[in-house]
Design a protein around this motif. Structure first.
Motif, PDB file in Angstrom:
ATOM      1  N   VAL A  42      11.374  -1.652  -3.812  1.00 34.22           N
ATOM      2  CA  VAL A  42      10.999  -0.625  -4.783  1.00 34.22           C
ATOM      3  C   VAL A  42      10.398  -1.322  -5.992  1.00 34.22           C
ATOM      4  CG1 VAL A  42      11.833   1.118  -6.402  1.00 34.22           C
ATOM      5  CG2 VAL A  42      12.726   1.064  -4.074  1.00 34.22           C
ATOM      6  N   LEU A  43       9.180  -0.941  -6.341  1.00 32.64           N
ATOM      7  CA  LEU A  43       8.519  -1.456  -7.534  1.00 32.64           C
ATOM      8  C   LEU A  43       8.511  -0.360  -8.590  1.00 32.64           C
ATOM      9  CD1 LEU A  43       6.755  -3.524  -9.097  1.00 32.64           C
ATOM     10  CD2 LEU A  43       4.760  -2.518  -7.935  1.00 32.64           C
ATOM     11  N   PHE A 120       5.955  -7.605   4.341  1.00 28.62           N
ATOM     12  CA  PHE A 120       6.224  -7.405   2.919  1.00 28.62           C
ATOM     13  C   PHE A 120       5.405  -8.359   2.058  1.00 28.62           C
ATOM     14  CE2 PHE A 120      10.108  -5.477   4.659  1.00 28.62           C
ATOM     15  CZ  PHE A 120      10.172  -4.315   3.903  1.00 28.62           C
ATOM     16  N   GLY A 121       5.292  -9.611   2.482  1.00 34.45           N
ATOM     17  CA  GLY A 121       4.571 -10.594   1.693  1.00 34.45           C
ATOM     18  C   GLY A 121       3.095 -10.280   1.559  1.00 34.45           C
ATOM     19  N   ALA A 122       2.491  -9.802   2.645  1.00 31.29           N
ATOM     20  CA  ALA A 122       1.066  -9.464   2.626  1.00 31.29           C
ATOM     21  C   ALA A 122       0.820  -8.036   2.147  1.00 31.29           C
ATOM     22  CB  ALA A 122       0.469  -9.652   4.017  1.00 31.29           C
ATOM     23  N   PHE A 126       2.446  -0.992   6.527  1.00 36.27           N
ATOM     24  CA  PHE A 126       3.415   0.072   6.262  1.00 36.27           C
ATOM     25  C   PHE A 126       2.803   1.467   6.359  1.00 36.27           C
ATOM     26  CE2 PHE A 126       5.331  -3.633   4.324  1.00 36.27           C
ATOM     27  CZ  PHE A 126       6.658  -3.513   4.713  1.00 36.27           C
ATOM     28  N   THR A 127       1.513   1.587   6.134  1.00 34.10           N
ATOM     29  CA  THR A 127       0.870   2.907   6.140  1.00 34.10           C
ATOM     30  C   THR A 127      -0.314   2.969   7.099  1.00 34.10           C
ATOM     31  OG1 THR A 127      -0.558   2.313   4.263  1.00 34.10           O
ATOM     32  CG2 THR A 127       1.564   3.328   3.748  1.00 34.10           C
ATOM     33  N   GLN A 201       2.265  -1.350  -1.983  1.00 33.09           N
ATOM     34  CA  GLN A 201       1.257  -0.301  -1.819  1.00 33.09           C
ATOM     35  C   GLN A 201       0.017  -0.588  -2.661  1.00 33.09           C
ATOM     36  OE1 GLN A 201       2.754   3.739  -2.150  1.00 33.09           O
ATOM     37  NE2 GLN A 201       4.752   3.121  -1.389  1.00 33.09           N
ATOM     38  N   GLY A 202      -0.339  -1.860  -2.748  1.00 32.06           N
ATOM     39  CA  GLY A 202      -1.529  -2.245  -3.491  1.00 32.06           C
ATOM     40  C   GLY A 202      -1.331  -2.366  -4.985  1.00 32.06           C
ATOM     41  N   ASN A 203      -0.119  -2.127  -5.472  1.00 28.18           N
ATOM     42  CA  ASN A 203       0.185  -2.240  -6.897  1.00 28.18           C
ATOM     43  C   ASN A 203       0.798  -3.606  -7.176  1.00 28.18           C
ATOM     44  OD1 ASN A 203      -0.191   0.746  -7.887  1.00 28.18           O
ATOM     45  ND2 ASN A 203       0.985   0.875  -5.985  1.00 28.18           N
TER      46      ASN A 203
END
Length: 249
Positions: A42-43, A120-122, A126-127, A201-203
Motif C-alpha cells: 500500500v502506497l 512487485f519490484g518491476a 497486476f492489472t 500502479q505507476g506512482n
C-alpha cells in the motif's frame, strides 16, 4: 459489512477455465466465500493535512470457506488472481502514538491472468489480466500505532460489488464484499518486499510517502433471504398496481 442490503457471506464456485484469456489448464474452485490475499503493498501519498491517496496491489494465495483453506492446486502455478485498488483516506492523530483511519471511498478490481507474471519490484503484472470482479469501496475504519520506526495498523473496509463475470462465478448472486487488512511499516520481516518496490500502479515512491506491507482478505456477500423476500414482495406490489392501472383504462 455495510451495503444497501443486509448481507451474509456468498457461498459458491469460481470456474477459471471460462475466464477471458483462459488456456483451459486452470481449474474450478469451490465452494468458497473468501479470497485470502498474500503480502501486498500500500502506497500512501499525502494530499494535504491528514488526507491521503492510497494505491494497493496484491495477489490471491488461497480460497477459503468459513476460514478453512479450499483446495486450488493450480493457483499461482498455471494462473494468478491479482487485485488493485485506489482509495482516499484520512489519518487523524488521537494522542501519543495512535491514529484513527477513515477510508472515504475508492475502487477495486480482481484480475484473472493465465500467466503468472506479477512483479512487485518491476511494478508489473497486476492489472494486465482480465477483470472478473470489480466494485466501489464504500468506506472503512481502522487504527494505527507507531513504535519507534515501525507502524502497525488494521483497517476494515466495506465494498459494493458493481460487476463480475457471471460465467466464472456461480451462483451469480454477489452484491457486496468486505475485507480486513493489516498494515506494517518498518518491520524487518517485510524488508525484502518493501525494499524492492519503487512504484505502485505507476506512482513513484517519493520522500514523504508511506509504503506499507499489507495482508488481508476479501469476503464476498449476498443479500439475506429476508431481503430477497422484501424485494420480491415489492416487485409483486408494483405488478399489482400496474395491472390495476391497466384495468382502469
Amino acid at each position: 459489512m455495510g451495503s444497501a442490503f443486509a448481507a451474509v457471506n456468498w457461498n459458491g464456485t469460481a470456474n477459471y477455465t471460462v475466464a477471458p484469456g483462459a488456456q483451459l489448464d486452470e481449474e474450478a474452485v469451490g465452494p468458497f466465500d473468501t479470497y485470502d490475499m498474500g503480502a501486498g503493498v500500500v502506497l500512501l501519498k499525502n494530499t494535504g493535512g491528514n488526507n491521503y491517496n492510497g494505491f494497493y496491489q496484491s495477489f490471491v494465495t488461497n480460497h477459503e470457506l468459513a476460514s478453512t483453506s479450499v483446495n486450488a492446486p493450480k493457483l499461482n502455478n498455471t494462473y494468478e488472481l491479482t487485485m488493485a485498488a485506489n482509495f482516499t483516506q484520512t489519518v487523524t492523530p488521537v494522542g501519543g502514538s495512535s491514529s484513527l483511519i477513515n477510508v472515504n471511498g475508492g475502487t477495486f478490481n480482481l484480475y484473472f491472468d493465465s500467466s503468472v507474471d506479477r512483479n512487485f519490484g518491476a511494478d508489473t503484472g497486476f492489472t494486465d489480466g482480465a477483470s472478473i470482479l470489480s466494485g466501489t469501496i464504500i468506506g472503512g475504519t481502522g487504527s494505527a500505532v507507531s513504535s519507534g520506526s515501525m507502524i502497525f495498523g488494521v483497517t476494515d473496509i466495506t465494498v459494493k460489488v458493481d460487476s463480475y463475470n457471471v460465467a466464472v462465478f456461480e451462483p451469480d448472486t454477489i452484491t457486496d464484499a468486505g475485507g480486513i487488512f493489516t498494515l506494517r511499516l518498518g518491520s524487518p520481516f517485510d524488508a525484502a518486499l518493501l525494499g524492492s518496490v519503487s512504484s505502485v500502479q505507476g506512482n513513484a515512491v517519493n520522500s514523504g510517502d508511506f509504503l506499507f506491507a499489507a495482508d488481508g482478505n476479501i469476503a464476498l456477500a449476498v443479500p439475506e433471504a429476508e431481503t430477497y423476500g422484501m424485494m420480491l414482495a415489492g416487485l409483486g406490489l408494483v405488478g399489482f398496481m400496474v395491472s390495476r392501472r391497466r384495468g382502469s383504462l
